[in-house]
Scaffold this active site. Structure first.
Site, PDB file in Angstrom:
ATOM      1  N   ARG A  77       0.872  -1.417  -0.010  1.00  0.00           N
ATOM      2  CA  ARG A  77      -0.019   0.008   0.074  1.00  0.00           C
ATOM      3  C   ARG A  77       0.801   1.018   0.033  1.00  0.00           C
ATOM      4  O   ARG A  77       1.702   1.464   0.868  1.00  0.00           O
ATOM      5  CB  ARG A  77      -1.031   0.039   1.193  1.00  0.00           C
ATOM      6  CG  ARG A  77      -2.000   0.896   1.155  1.00  0.00           C
ATOM      7  CD  ARG A  77      -2.659   1.335   2.554  1.00  0.00           C
ATOM      8  NE  ARG A  77      -3.491   0.210   3.015  1.00  0.00           N
ATOM      9  CZ  ARG A  77      -4.517   0.395   3.698  1.00  0.00           C
ATOM     10  NH1 ARG A  77      -5.098   1.676   3.586  1.00  0.00           N
ATOM     11  NH2 ARG A  77      -5.338  -0.451   4.173  1.00  0.00           N
TER      12      ARG A  77
ATOM     13  N   THR B  93      -0.666   7.524  -1.070  1.00  0.00           N
ATOM     14  CA  THR B  93      -2.020   7.669  -1.910  1.00  0.00           C
ATOM     15  C   THR B  93      -2.956   6.375  -1.225  1.00  0.00           C
ATOM     16  O   THR B  93      -4.008   6.642  -1.238  1.00  0.00           O
ATOM     17  CB  THR B  93      -1.785   7.170  -3.237  1.00  0.00           C
ATOM     18  OG1 THR B  93      -1.153   5.789  -3.300  1.00  0.00           O
ATOM     19  CG2 THR B  93      -0.807   8.141  -3.958  1.00  0.00           C
TER      20      THR B  93
ATOM     21  N   ASP C 254      -3.757  -8.738  12.328  1.00  0.00           N
ATOM     22  CA  ASP C 254      -3.256  -8.715  11.519  1.00  0.00           C
ATOM     23  C   ASP C 254      -2.632  -9.984  10.895  1.00  0.00           C
ATOM     24  O   ASP C 254      -2.137 -10.836  11.474  1.00  0.00           O
ATOM     25  CB  ASP C 254      -1.608  -7.975  11.456  1.00  0.00           C
ATOM     26  CG  ASP C 254      -1.174  -7.853   9.997  1.00  0.00           C
ATOM     27  OD1 ASP C 254      -0.746  -8.830   9.595  1.00  0.00           O
ATOM     28  OD2 ASP C 254      -0.866  -6.745   9.722  1.00  0.00           O
TER      29      ASP C 254
ATOM     30  N   ASP D  35       1.155 -11.059  10.294  1.00  0.00           N
ATOM     31  CA  ASP D  35       2.011 -10.744  11.412  1.00  0.00           C
ATOM     32  C   ASP D  35       1.436 -12.094  12.355  1.00  0.00           C
ATOM     33  O   ASP D  35       2.501 -12.669  12.824  1.00  0.00           O
ATOM     34  CB  ASP D  35       1.671  -9.669  12.237  1.00  0.00           C
ATOM     35  CG  ASP D  35       2.160  -8.345  11.767  1.00  0.00           C
ATOM     36  OD1 ASP D  35       3.065  -8.338  11.133  1.00  0.00           O
ATOM     37  OD2 ASP D  35       1.821  -7.310  12.264  1.00  0.00           O
TER      38      ASP D  35
HETATM   39  N1  URA Z   1      -5.619  -7.148   7.027  1.00  0.00           N
HETATM   40  C1  URA Z   1      -5.253  -7.864   8.128  1.00  0.00           C
HETATM   41  O1  URA Z   1      -4.474  -8.662   8.214  1.00  0.00           O
HETATM   42  N2  URA Z   1      -6.485  -7.657   8.919  1.00  0.00           N
HETATM   43  C2  URA Z   1      -7.395  -7.094   8.955  1.00  0.00           C
HETATM   44  O2  URA Z   1      -8.009  -6.910   9.819  1.00  0.00           O
HETATM   45  C3  URA Z   1      -7.496  -6.037   7.863  1.00  0.00           C
HETATM   46  C4  URA Z   1      -6.534  -6.306   6.799  1.00  0.00           C
END
Ligand code: URA
Length: 209
Positions: free
Chosen positions: A104, A108, A200, A203
């Site tokens: 990302r 932007t 995430d 992660d």
């Molecule tokens: N990406 C993720 O890993 N978790 C989310 O909640 C949103 C996007």
């Protein structure tokens, strides 16, 4: 308009609860995601076409069914998509795998393609784009754009957890794409995380938090 299929098999729902639990450690998280991906692959392939094949059992000749028609391709979005890949490959060992890497842009906030490697015959395959989280839909839409630009036409999306915003965005951008999820959650928080979600996914899969 593409359809949204919620794969609500009890085994999937059971395992998803432990995937969501923040107490679940990296090893168990990875194993559970792998198992749910296998179960979801079973659902997503429910309608693939079959053809007859005659085989000889030890007792008699019989006509069985085997998978026919278009070949499959699996497209994990890097990096979290990799966490679901092996679980799907277990059921679909003949599928070829293409990778799409997106990040990302901090200015932007738009997804930028940084890596794409696809099977040479990708346009002849039915593709399953794999990403655990469908949040805003930005990465999913960009990955599908990448595939369509290269001439792919048969695309499905597989996510563990989706936000309604992401489902709507993908359906608006790509009305021909069906989306398969284990759960449709409430929505997004101010940071773009799915609520209640699972945090995430990358992660938690790779222990990078
Ligand atoms: N990406 C993720 O890993 N978790 C989310 O909640 C949103 C996007």
């Amino acid at each position: 308009m593409g359809k949204l299929v919620i794969c609500d098999h009890p085994l999937i729902q059971h395992k998803l609860t432990f995937i969501r639990d923040k107490q679940t450690n990296t090893k168990d998280f990875r194993e559970l995601v792998d198992e749910v991906a296998t179960l979801m692959a079973y659902e997503i392939t429910r309608n693939i076409s079959l053809e007859s094949l005659t085989v000889q059992t030890p007792v008699a000749q019989t006509e069985g069914k085997v998978i026919s028609g278009r070949m499959l391709g699996l497209i994990p979005i890097l990096r979290a998509g990799l966490g679901m890949l092996d679980g799907v490959v277990k059921l679909l060992p003949a599928a070829k795998v293409g990778h799409v890497g997106l990040f990302r842009d901090p200015e932007t906030l738009m997804p930028v393609e940084y890596y794409t490697k696809l099977p040479t015959d990708v346009t002849e395959r039915e593709l399953i784009v794999i990403d655990p989280m469908l949040a805003t839909g930005g990465s999913a839409i960009a990955a599908i754009d990448v595939l369509k630009k290269r001439g792919c036409t048969q695309i499905k999306m597989m996510n563990l957890v989706a936000a309604p915003e992401g489902v709507q965005a993908v359906h608006e951008a790509h009305p021909d794409v069906d989306i398969y999820v284990a759960a449709l959650d409430e929505g997004l928080d101010d940071h773009g995380y799915i609520v209640p979600g699972l945090g995430d996914a990358g992660d938690r899969l790779y222990g990078t938090k």
